[in-house]
Enzyme design. Structure first.
Site, mmCIF file in Angstrom:
data_model
loop_
_atom_site.group_PDB
_atom_site.id
_atom_site.type_symbol
_atom_site.label_atom_id
_atom_site.label_comp_id
_atom_site.label_asym_id
_atom_site.label_seq_id
_atom_site.Cartn_x
_atom_site.Cartn_y
_atom_site.Cartn_z
ATOM 1 N N ARG A 123 0.943 -1.138 0.107
ATOM 2 C CA ARG A 123 0.151 -0.174 -0.025
ATOM 3 C C ARG A 123 0.900 1.293 0.035
ATOM 4 N NH1 ARG A 123 -4.498 -0.687 4.008
ATOM 5 N NH2 ARG A 123 -5.010 -1.636 1.911
ATOM 6 N N TYR A 124 1.752 1.218 0.733
ATOM 7 C CA TYR A 124 2.620 2.614 0.825
ATOM 8 C C TYR A 124 4.108 2.261 -0.008
ATOM 9 C CZ TYR A 124 0.225 3.413 5.444
ATOM 10 O OH TYR A 124 -0.944 3.597 6.324
ATOM 11 N N ARG A 127 7.027 0.067 1.891
ATOM 12 C CA ARG A 127 6.945 -0.975 2.925
ATOM 13 C C ARG A 127 5.737 -1.856 2.560
ATOM 14 N NH1 ARG A 127 5.561 3.807 4.532
ATOM 15 N NH2 ARG A 127 3.846 4.102 5.953
ATOM 16 N N CYS A 136 -5.011 -17.571 14.727
ATOM 17 C CA CYS A 136 -4.434 -17.013 15.880
ATOM 18 C C CYS A 136 -4.917 -17.847 17.036
ATOM 19 C CB CYS A 136 -5.249 -15.641 16.141
ATOM 20 S SG CYS A 136 -4.686 -14.264 14.966
ATOM 21 N N CYS A 140 -9.756 -12.464 18.383
ATOM 22 C CA CYS A 140 -10.141 -11.164 19.068
ATOM 23 C C CYS A 140 -11.622 -10.941 18.613
ATOM 24 C CB CYS A 140 -9.363 -10.190 18.695
ATOM 25 S SG CYS A 140 -7.735 -10.379 19.140
ATOM 26 N N CYS A 143 -11.498 -8.229 15.718
ATOM 27 C CA CYS A 143 -10.413 -8.262 14.758
ATOM 28 C C CYS A 143 -10.808 -7.837 13.194
ATOM 29 C CB CYS A 143 -10.247 -9.742 14.466
ATOM 30 S SG CYS A 143 -8.835 -9.936 12.972
ATOM 31 N N ARG A 145 -9.749 -8.237 10.359
ATOM 32 C CA ARG A 145 -9.573 -9.263 9.480
ATOM 33 C C ARG A 145 -10.523 -10.331 9.884
ATOM 34 N NH1 ARG A 145 -3.679 -8.231 9.931
ATOM 35 N NH2 ARG A 145 -3.494 -6.350 8.714
ATOM 36 N N ASP A 304 -12.180 -0.237 12.967
ATOM 37 C CA ASP A 304 -12.542 -0.247 11.389
ATOM 38 C C ASP A 304 -13.927 -0.712 11.280
ATOM 39 O OD1 ASP A 304 -9.828 0.342 10.291
ATOM 40 O OD2 ASP A 304 -9.305 -1.713 10.885
ATOM 41 N N ASP A 341 -7.564 4.144 10.047
ATOM 42 C CA ASP A 341 -7.131 3.412 8.665
ATOM 43 C C ASP A 341 -8.385 3.618 7.646
ATOM 44 O OD1 ASP A 341 -5.458 1.945 7.257
ATOM 45 O OD2 ASP A 341 -5.186 0.417 8.615
ATOM 46 N N LYS A 348 -3.099 4.602 7.159
ATOM 47 C CA LYS A 348 -3.452 5.130 8.349
ATOM 48 C C LYS A 348 -3.458 6.764 8.206
ATOM 49 C CE LYS A 348 -1.488 1.198 10.323
ATOM 50 N NZ LYS A 348 -0.760 0.550 8.968
HETATM 51 C C1 LIG Z 1 -0.079 -0.168 8.937
HETATM 52 C C2 LIG Z 1 0.399 -0.972 7.629
HETATM 53 C C3 LIG Z 1 1.763 -0.684 7.207
HETATM 54 C C4 LIG Z 1 2.744 -0.125 8.047
HETATM 55 O O1 LIG Z 1 2.462 1.347 8.413
HETATM 56 P P1 LIG Z 1 3.481 2.078 9.433
HETATM 57 O O2 LIG Z 1 2.560 3.253 9.731
HETATM 58 O O3 LIG Z 1 4.545 2.052 8.598
HETATM 59 O O4 LIG Z 1 3.409 1.138 10.841
HETATM 60 C C5 LIG Z 1 2.140 -1.226 5.925
HETATM 61 N N1 LIG Z 1 1.213 -1.799 5.050
HETATM 62 C C6 LIG Z 1 0.014 -1.865 5.457
HETATM 63 C C7 LIG Z 1 -1.014 -2.471 4.479
HETATM 64 C C8 LIG Z 1 -0.692 -1.368 6.660
HETATM 65 O O5 LIG Z 1 -1.889 -1.555 7.145
HETATM 66 S S1 SF4 Z 2 -6.932 -8.847 15.921
HETATM 67 FE FE1 SF4 Z 2 -7.373 -10.744 14.575
HETATM 68 S S2 SF4 Z 2 -5.234 -11.011 13.496
HETATM 69 FE FE2 SF4 Z 2 -4.865 -9.778 15.505
HETATM 70 S S3 SF4 Z 2 -4.311 -11.401 16.996
HETATM 71 FE FE3 SF4 Z 2 -6.535 -10.849 17.100
HETATM 72 S S4 SF4 Z 2 -7.604 -12.197 15.969
HETATM 73 FE FE4 SF4 Z 2 -5.485 -12.369 15.284
#
Ligand SMILES: *Cc1c(COP(=O)(O)O)cnc(C)c1O
Ligand code: SF4
Length: 438
Positions: A123-124, A127, A136, A140, A143, A145, A304, A341, A348
């Site tokens: 995305r960025y 990174r 997991c 959670c 979560c 995801r 989210d 996000d 973010k």
């Molecule tokens: C959060 C995130 C990152 C890392 O972001 P930082 O601001 O550098 O911690 C990288 N890729 C994705 C898709 C993310 O959601």
């Molecule tokens: S937030 Fe989601 S991915 Fe993260 S530890 Fe909890 S269940 Fe696992």
């Protein structure tokens, strides 16, 4: 914390653990294989009982979003007042998870769309996020995801992981790899060692990070053997997720100390959750306990727009109020950055209270955390220097290595001296369509 010891004893007894068997409790593999995966077991182990019709609704919830709670994490639930308990709320299904809102999304952060190969979200600019598994130890309830984690317990095949590594190898702008999931510490020490060593070999990768919730939900996973593996990687950072001071038990503190003692920088990401930590005092306490354990608060996330999280969401104002209560009031390094996000995959976005009150050509009026208003006088003679992004001729005499990032992006484009762009225009507006016709 008295009930915590009592609870542990009770749950151990209900598992018929006694004598030497009690050592199993501290064995993370035992914890994983005895994770609570249905409501009956939860009732049996904790002694908490639900009414028949509540139980039916809970079953429906679990069918859509499965349950998994480590016996350790379950032992932190205060059974006397479980309805209000922050540990219970984070781990035990709530029938409101089935209330879908029109704005809920399966993949609010468009992680799938920004995924060039399985497991990678790019995305960025510099990174990537690299998911190794969907599982997991504790699912959670909040979560983001949810749609993926626990869907089918799934660890990407070695072949898929190799594809991800190949992508990173070929994409030379990537200098930071964020290993995530699911929880990467669900994988064996050897497997992690392999993935980390493969990524470390890539010359343009400067740092690696692991995001894990184990120190909070299964601290016994932080074994000496695991630490020995992690310690080998001198460019590795670890981010944990603690959401409530009650999660920082003695056991969790020992796990954090092992990581910190081995020299790994630790960060923490907290999710702002209604009914769990949506209070400035709880949040401040949590951050204080974290820094006491050498963990630097990193992000505070606005919850989210994923399906099943509606009952956890707070207004953004709650987050701002929390930040207002921390900035200036407590140590700067105990203060996380509050972010949303962006839905749709924008990444973010930091949110902070307003501190700039007004501006003139050479004065900025600011307010501080106490409400004091002051003026900062800007220099009368500041000659901005023209920057062509070619540091060779710069009188700052910074001989930068060939900068990777020659192309300004986003707002930086508008600020740049050499880029001629004067506006960033959303595509497909009526105005732009009219222009094209001519
Ligand atoms: C959060 C995130 C990152 C890392 O972001 P930082 O601001 O550098 O911690 C990288 N890729 C994705 C898709 C993310 O959601
Ligand atoms: S937030 Fe989601 S991915 Fe993260 S530890 Fe909890 S269940 Fe696992």
């Amino acid at each position: 914390m008295e009930f915590y010891r009592k609870n542990t004893k009770k749950i151990q007894k209900n598992f018929s653990l006694k004598g030497n068997g009690l050592n199993s409790w501290r064995d993370y593999k035992w914890q994983l294989s005895h994770s609570i995966r249905n409501i009956d077991t939860f009732e049996h182990l904790t002694g908490i009982k639900f009414e028949e019709d509540t139980k039916k609704k809970l079953q429906d919830t679990v069918e859509k979003f499965p349950i998994s709670i480590t016996p350790y994490y379950a032992s932190l639930i205060d059974g006397e007042n479980y309805i209000q308990d922050p540990i219970f709320k984070q781990s035990f299904p709530d029938t409101r998870e089935l209330d879908l809102m029109y704005y809920d999304m399966k993949d609010p952060l468009s992680e799938d769309e920004d995924s060039p190969v399985t497991g990678i979200t790019h995305r960025y600019p510099d990174r990537v996020l690299f998911a190794l598994t969907n599982t997991c130890s504790m699912y959670c309830r909040h979560c983001t995801r949810k749609r993926k984690v626990s869907d089918v317990d799934y660890t990407y095949s070695r072949k898929q992981i190799k594809e991800g590594i190949k992508y990173i190898k070929e994409t030379t702008v990537v200098r930071d790899v964020l290993i995530s999931g699911g929880d990467p510490f669900m994988l064996s020490d050897d497997y992690l060692d392999w993935v980390l060593s493969e990524i470390r070999k890539i010359p343009h990768v400067e740092v690696m990070r692991i995001g894990t919730r184990m120190p909070a939900v299964l601290p016994y996973r932080i074994t000496n053997e695991l630490v020995k593996v992690l310690k080998k990687y001198k460019n590795l950072w670890i981010n944990t997720q603690f959401n409530h001071p009650r999660e920082l038990t003695e056991t969790a503190e020992i796990a954090l100390a092992k990581l910190a003692d081995s020299g790994i920088p630790l960060g923490n990401q907290t999710v702002l959750l209604a009914g769990v930590n949506d209070c400035p005092r709880i949040m401040k306490k949590l951050m204080h306990r974290l820094v006491q354990n050498r963990v630097r608060p990193y992000y505070l996330y606005q919850c989210d727009l994923s399906e099943g999280l509606n009952h956890f969401r707070t207004p953004v104002g709650k987050g701002i109020e929390i930040m207002e209560n921390m900035i200036g009031h407590t140590s700067g390094f105990a203060t996380p950055r509050y972010v949303i996000d962006a839905p749709g995959g924008g990444g973010k976005i930091p949110i902070i209270p307003n501190y700039i009150i007004s501006w003139s050509t050479n004065k900025v009026v600011l307010r501080n955390f106490e409400g004091t208003i002051c003026v900062y006088k800007e220099p009368d003679s500041y000659l901005p220097q023209f920057c062509d992004r070619n540091c060779d001729n710069c009188n700052l005499q910074l001989k930068l290595e060939p900068a990777r990032e020659y192309n300004p992006r986003g707002i930086v484009k508008l600020l740049s001296d050499v880029d001629k762009t004067v506006s960033l225009v959303p595509q497909g507006t009526e105005r732009i369509k009219r222009r094209k016709k001519r």
